[in-house]
Design a protein around this motif. Structure first.
Motif, PDB file in Angstrom:
ATOM      1  N   LEU A   7       1.213 -12.777  12.269  1.00  0.00           N
ATOM      2  CA  LEU A   7       1.382 -11.564  11.493  1.00  0.00           C
ATOM      3  C   LEU A   7       1.774 -10.417  12.416  1.00  0.00           C
ATOM      4  N   PRO A   8       2.590  -9.495  11.946  1.00  0.00           N
ATOM      5  CA  PRO A   8       2.953  -8.349  12.782  1.00  0.00           C
ATOM      6  C   PRO A   8       1.739  -7.474  13.046  1.00  0.00           C
ATOM      7  N   GLN A   9       1.781  -6.704  14.130  1.00  0.00           N
ATOM      8  CA  GLN A   9       0.662  -5.846  14.486  1.00  0.00           C
ATOM      9  C   GLN A   9       0.475  -4.705  13.489  1.00  0.00           C
ATOM     10  N   THR A  10       1.529  -4.322  12.821  1.00  0.00           N
ATOM     11  CA  THR A  10       1.430  -3.263  11.812  1.00  0.00           C
ATOM     12  C   THR A  10       2.042  -3.738  10.513  1.00  0.00           C
ATOM     13  N   SER A  11       1.477  -3.280   9.416  1.00  0.00           N
ATOM     14  CA  SER A  11       2.002  -3.673   8.117  1.00  0.00           C
ATOM     15  C   SER A  11       3.082  -2.717   7.633  1.00  0.00           C
ATOM     16  N   HIS A  12       3.329  -1.649   8.368  1.00  0.00           N
ATOM     17  CA  HIS A  12       4.329  -0.686   7.950  1.00  0.00           C
ATOM     18  C   HIS A  12       5.734  -1.236   8.144  1.00  0.00           C
ATOM     19  N   ARG A  13       6.594  -0.927   7.193  1.00  0.00           N
ATOM     20  CA  ARG A  13       7.986  -1.343   7.247  1.00  0.00           C
ATOM     21  C   ARG A  13       8.859  -0.090   7.167  1.00  0.00           C
ATOM     22  N   PRO A  14       9.279   0.436   8.312  1.00  0.00           N
ATOM     23  CA  PRO A  14      10.050   1.682   8.310  1.00  0.00           C
ATOM     24  C   PRO A  14      11.310   1.631   7.452  1.00  0.00           C
ATOM     25  N   SER A  15      12.027   0.507   7.466  1.00  0.00           N
ATOM     26  CA  SER A  15      13.252   0.416   6.669  1.00  0.00           C
ATOM     27  C   SER A  15      12.936   0.477   5.172  1.00  0.00           C
ATOM     28  N   PHE A  16      11.862  -0.178   4.778  1.00  0.00           N
ATOM     29  CA  PHE A  16      11.409  -0.141   3.390  1.00  0.00           C
ATOM     30  C   PHE A  16      11.034   1.281   3.000  1.00  0.00           C
ATOM     31  N   MET A  17      10.309   1.953   3.882  1.00  0.00           N
ATOM     32  CA  MET A  17       9.895   3.326   3.619  1.00  0.00           C
ATOM     33  C   MET A  17      11.101   4.257   3.515  1.00  0.00           C
ATOM     34  N   MET A  18      12.053   4.081   4.424  1.00  0.00           N
ATOM     35  CA  MET A  18      13.241   4.930   4.404  1.00  0.00           C
ATOM     36  C   MET A  18      14.047   4.725   3.119  1.00  0.00           C
ATOM     37  N   ALA A  19      14.154   3.471   2.674  1.00  0.00           N
ATOM     38  CA  ALA A  19      14.917   3.176   1.457  1.00  0.00           C
ATOM     39  C   ALA A  19      14.267   3.828   0.236  1.00  0.00           C
ATOM     40  N   LEU A  20      12.957   3.703   0.118  1.00  0.00           N
ATOM     41  CA  LEU A  20      12.258   4.288  -1.025  1.00  0.00           C
ATOM     42  C   LEU A  20      12.331   5.817  -0.999  1.00  0.00           C
ATOM     43  N   ALA A  21      12.148   6.408   0.181  1.00  0.00           N
ATOM     44  CA  ALA A  21      12.189   7.870   0.290  1.00  0.00           C
ATOM     45  C   ALA A  21      13.580   8.404  -0.022  1.00  0.00           C
ATOM     46  N   THR A  22      14.594   7.685   0.446  1.00  0.00           N
ATOM     47  CA  THR A  22      15.968   8.100   0.162  1.00  0.00           C
ATOM     48  C   THR A  22      16.248   8.021  -1.329  1.00  0.00           C
ATOM     49  N   TYR A  23      15.780   6.949  -1.965  1.00  0.00           N
ATOM     50  CA  TYR A  23      15.983   6.849  -3.417  1.00  0.00           C
ATOM     51  C   TYR A  23      15.239   7.952  -4.157  1.00  0.00           C
ATOM     52  N   ILE A  76       7.859   6.807  -9.049  1.00  0.00           N
ATOM     53  CA  ILE A  76       7.250   5.511  -8.732  1.00  0.00           C
ATOM     54  C   ILE A  76       7.508   5.148  -7.275  1.00  0.00           C
ATOM     55  N   SER A  77       8.664   5.535  -6.743  1.00  0.00           N
ATOM     56  CA  SER A  77       8.948   5.306  -5.320  1.00  0.00           C
ATOM     57  C   SER A  77       7.945   6.042  -4.439  1.00  0.00           C
ATOM     58  N   ILE A  78       7.624   7.279  -4.813  1.00  0.00           N
ATOM     59  CA  ILE A  78       6.622   8.033  -4.059  1.00  0.00           C
ATOM     60  C   ILE A  78       5.264   7.349  -4.140  1.00  0.00           C
ATOM     61  N   ALA A  79       4.924   6.832  -5.321  1.00  0.00           N
ATOM     62  CA  ALA A  79       3.656   6.115  -5.476  1.00  0.00           C
ATOM     63  C   ALA A  79       3.616   4.883  -4.568  1.00  0.00           C
ATOM     64  N   LEU A  80       4.705   4.141  -4.523  1.00  0.00           N
ATOM     65  CA  LEU A  80       4.765   2.957  -3.658  1.00  0.00           C
ATOM     66  C   LEU A  80       4.657   3.343  -2.190  1.00  0.00           C
ATOM     67  N   LEU A  81       5.325   4.410  -1.810  1.00  0.00           N
ATOM     68  CA  LEU A  81       5.255   4.875  -0.428  1.00  0.00           C
ATOM     69  C   LEU A  81       3.838   5.298  -0.058  1.00  0.00           C
ATOM     70  N   ALA A  82       3.193   6.023  -0.956  1.00  0.00           N
ATOM     71  CA  ALA A  82       1.841   6.500  -0.678  1.00  0.00           C
ATOM     72  C   ALA A  82       0.853   5.342  -0.563  1.00  0.00           C
ATOM     73  N   ALA A  83       1.055   4.298  -1.344  1.00  0.00           N
ATOM     74  CA  ALA A  83       0.191   3.123  -1.256  1.00  0.00           C
ATOM     75  C   ALA A  83       0.494   2.315   0.010  1.00  0.00           C
ATOM     76  N   HIS A  84       1.770   2.227   0.367  1.00  0.00           N
ATOM     77  CA  HIS A  84       2.182   1.471   1.550  1.00  0.00           C
ATOM     78  C   HIS A  84       1.709   2.152   2.834  1.00  0.00           C
ATOM     79  N   ASP A  85       1.787   3.471   2.868  1.00  0.00           N
ATOM     80  CA  ASP A  85       1.413   4.242   4.054  1.00  0.00           C
ATOM     81  C   ASP A  85       0.266   5.176   3.673  1.00  0.00           C
ATOM     82  N   HIS A  86      -0.901   4.598   3.513  1.00  0.00           N
ATOM     83  CA  HIS A  86      -2.064   5.355   3.026  1.00  0.00           C
ATOM     84  C   HIS A  86      -2.578   6.256   4.139  1.00  0.00           C
ATOM     85  N   LEU A  87      -2.626   7.551   3.877  1.00  0.00           N
ATOM     86  CA  LEU A  87      -3.033   8.522   4.888  1.00  0.00           C
ATOM     87  C   LEU A  87      -4.491   8.931   4.758  1.00  0.00           C
ATOM     88  N   GLY A  88      -5.254   8.146   4.002  1.00  0.00           N
ATOM     89  CA  GLY A  88      -6.701   8.290   4.003  1.00  0.00           C
ATOM     90  C   GLY A  88      -7.271   9.225   2.959  1.00  0.00           C
TER      91      GLY A  88
END
Length: 211
Positions: A7-23, A76-88
């Motif tokens: 498994l990768p050391q981090t679960s974050h996917r920058p490309s996925f995040m960038m795509a959702l934020a751009t949309y 919904i993209s913002i919701a997915l981003l917030a769940a993917h990158d939970h800032l606590g």
């Protein structure tokens, strides 16, 4: 059994995040353009007096409906981003769910086609959706501001300011004369776009830092 990849050391996917934020930003642009196009396409439309709901009813309703659905996808993209990158924190968790619910409400507003045009077929829920939308847009920027400040203090402050601005501005709409409520509704739409754009920019910055 064959060895499974580590498994990768981090679960974050920058490309996925960038795509959702751009949309998320693109969905706001699409909604804005759909309103502008409908302003010219709908006969005898007065963009100062007539609301966006007036554009979304009748022969040319599909133009604004496209924008409404695109904006629903932004939320919904913002919701997915917030769940993917939970800032606590609980506020962030509630905000993540809240953006998903807000996206559903916006979708229902478009799908139900109830815009005060004397349509009484079935249970008319448009006004209740509007109330729920107003409350969520007021609360969500504040809910996300604490987590946002951990990454970008200025964006966190901006979210608080937008929450206050919406809270003060939105109730005024219900007391305005119909001669100008269309223009005021467009102003409120711009505030909501700014909220989405601020959240999207936060995640764009996060995606860049995680690469």
């Amino acid at each position: 059994m064959p060895n499974e990849p580590a498994l990768p050391q981090t679960s974050h996917r920058p490309s996925f995040m960038m795509a959702l934020a751009t949309y998320a930003i693109a969905g706001c642009v699409i909604f804005g353009l759909s309103i502008l196009i409908a302003d010219f396409a709908v006969p005898d439309h007065d963009w100062i007096a007539d609301t966006i709901s007036d554009l979304a009813a009748g022969k040319y309703e599909f133009i604004v409906d496209i924008g409404i659905y695109a904006f629903s996808g932004s939320l919904i993209s913002i919701a997915l981003l917030a769940a993917h990158d939970h800032l606590g924190g609980l506020r962030w968790s509630l905000g993540s769910v809240g953006f998903a619910v807000l996206g559903l409400i916006v979708f229902l507003v478009g799908a139900r086609n109830e815009y005060g045009d004397n349509d009484h077929d079935g249970w008319v829920i448009h006004i209740y959706l509007v109330y729920a939308l107003g409350l969520l847009v007021a609360a969500l920027p504040w809910a996300m501001s604490k987590g946002a400040k951990r990454i970008n203090r200025n964006l966190g402050r901006l979210l608080v300011a937008l929450s206050v601005l919406w809270s003060l501005s939105a109730p005024v709409f219900f007391f305005l004369p119909t001669a100008i409520d269309g223009l005021y509704e467009r102003y409120l739409g711009l505030v909501s776009f700014c909220i989405v754009a601020a959240m999207a920019w936060l995640f764009i910055g996060r995606a860049r830092s995680l690469r």
